[in-house]
Design a protein around this motif. Structure first.
Motif, short mmCIF file in Angstrom:
data_model
loop_
_atom_site.label_atom_id
_atom_site.label_comp_id
_atom_site.label_asym_id
_atom_site.label_seq_id
_atom_site.Cartn_x
_atom_site.Cartn_y
_atom_site.Cartn_z
N THR A 1 0.83 -1.19 0.00
CA THR A 1 0.00 0.00 0.00
C THR A 1 0.88 1.25 0.00
N THR A 2 0.24 2.39 -0.20
CA THR A 2 0.97 3.66 -0.18
C THR A 2 1.61 3.88 1.18
N ASP A 3 0.89 3.60 2.26
CA ASP A 3 1.45 3.78 3.60
C ASP A 3 2.64 2.85 3.83
N GLU A 4 2.54 1.61 3.38
CA GLU A 4 3.66 0.67 3.51
C GLU A 4 4.86 1.15 2.69
N THR B 1 6.59 4.00 4.52
CA THR B 1 7.38 3.47 5.64
C THR B 1 8.71 2.92 5.12
N ARG C 1 8.29 10.48 -1.76
CA ARG C 1 7.15 11.01 -1.00
C ARG C 1 6.28 11.90 -1.88
N ARG D 1 -1.86 9.62 -4.52
CA ARG D 1 -3.07 9.80 -3.68
C ARG D 1 -4.03 10.80 -4.30
N ASP E 1 -7.17 3.42 0.77
CA ASP E 1 -5.74 3.17 0.82
C ASP E 1 -5.35 2.57 2.15
#
Length: 154
Positions: free
Chosen positions: A117-120, A123, A139, A146, A154
Motif C-alpha cells: 500500500t501507499t502507507d507501507e 514506511t 514522498r 493519492r 488506501d
C-alpha cells in the motif's frame, strides 16, 4: 514466430504459440484463461492489449507499456484491478519505475521488489532513504498517486 511467456522465477513456459508479437500472444493466453501469475512481462509493449480478467499475480510488469491496456478485473497479486495503472519514472536510486495499481482493496504500489500500500511504501522509503533526494521524490510521487486515486481506499 514462436512466442513463449515464461515464469519469472523458474523459466517454466506458462503459455506459447505462433504470433506476430507478444501482445496477441498475451491476449490469447488471457482468453484461454492461462494462469500468468509470476509471468515475466518486463519491458513488453502491451499498449492497447485486452487483459481484462487476467491473472497477473506476481507478474513482472516493470517497464512494460500498458498504455490503453484493458486491465479491468485482472488479478494483481490477489487484488482485482479496477482501473488503469499509473507509472512514474525514472525515479529512485536505480532510475526505476514506480507503478500504482488501483484495486478493489485500495491502491498498491510496486517499485523493484517492493509491493504494498501507499502507507507501507512510505514506511519503506523512510527506512531506506530518510530525507535524502530519493526519499523526497518518492514522498512527492506517493502524494501525487493519492491525488490521482482519491476515491480508492488506501
Amino acid at each position: 514466430m514462436k512466442i513463449e511467456i515464461k515464469n519469472k522465477w523458474s523459466g517454466a513456459i506458462l503459455f506459447e504459440g505462433q504470433f506476430g508479437s507478444l501482445r496477441p500472444c498475451l491476449e490469447a493466453a488471457v482468453s484461454r484463461d492461462a494462469n500468468l501469475s509470476d509471468a515475466n512481462l518486463r519491458s513488453a509493449d502491451l499498449s492497447g492489449a485486452n487483459l481484462s480478467g487476467a491473472n497477473l499475480s506476481g507478474a513482472n510488469l516493470s517497464g512494460a507499456d500498458l498504455s490503453g491496456a484493458d486491465l479491468r478485473d485482472a488479478n494483481l497479486r490477489g487484488h482485482k484491478v479496477i482501473g488503469p495503472p499509473l507509472f512514474i519514472g525514472p525515479i529512485g536510486s536505480e532510475d526505476g519505475t514506480l507503478e500504482a495499481w488501483p484495486t478493489e482493496d485500495g491502491v498498491y504500489l510496486q517499485r523493484g521488489c517492493f509491493f504494498g500500500t501507499t502507507d507501507e511504501f512510505l514506511t519503506a522509503v523512510e527506512e531506506k532513504h530518510g530525507d535524502n533526494e530519493h526519499g523526497v521524490k518518492y514522498r512527492a510521487a506517493a502524494e501525487f498517486i493519492r491525488v490521482m486515486f482519491p476515491a480508492t481506499k488506501d
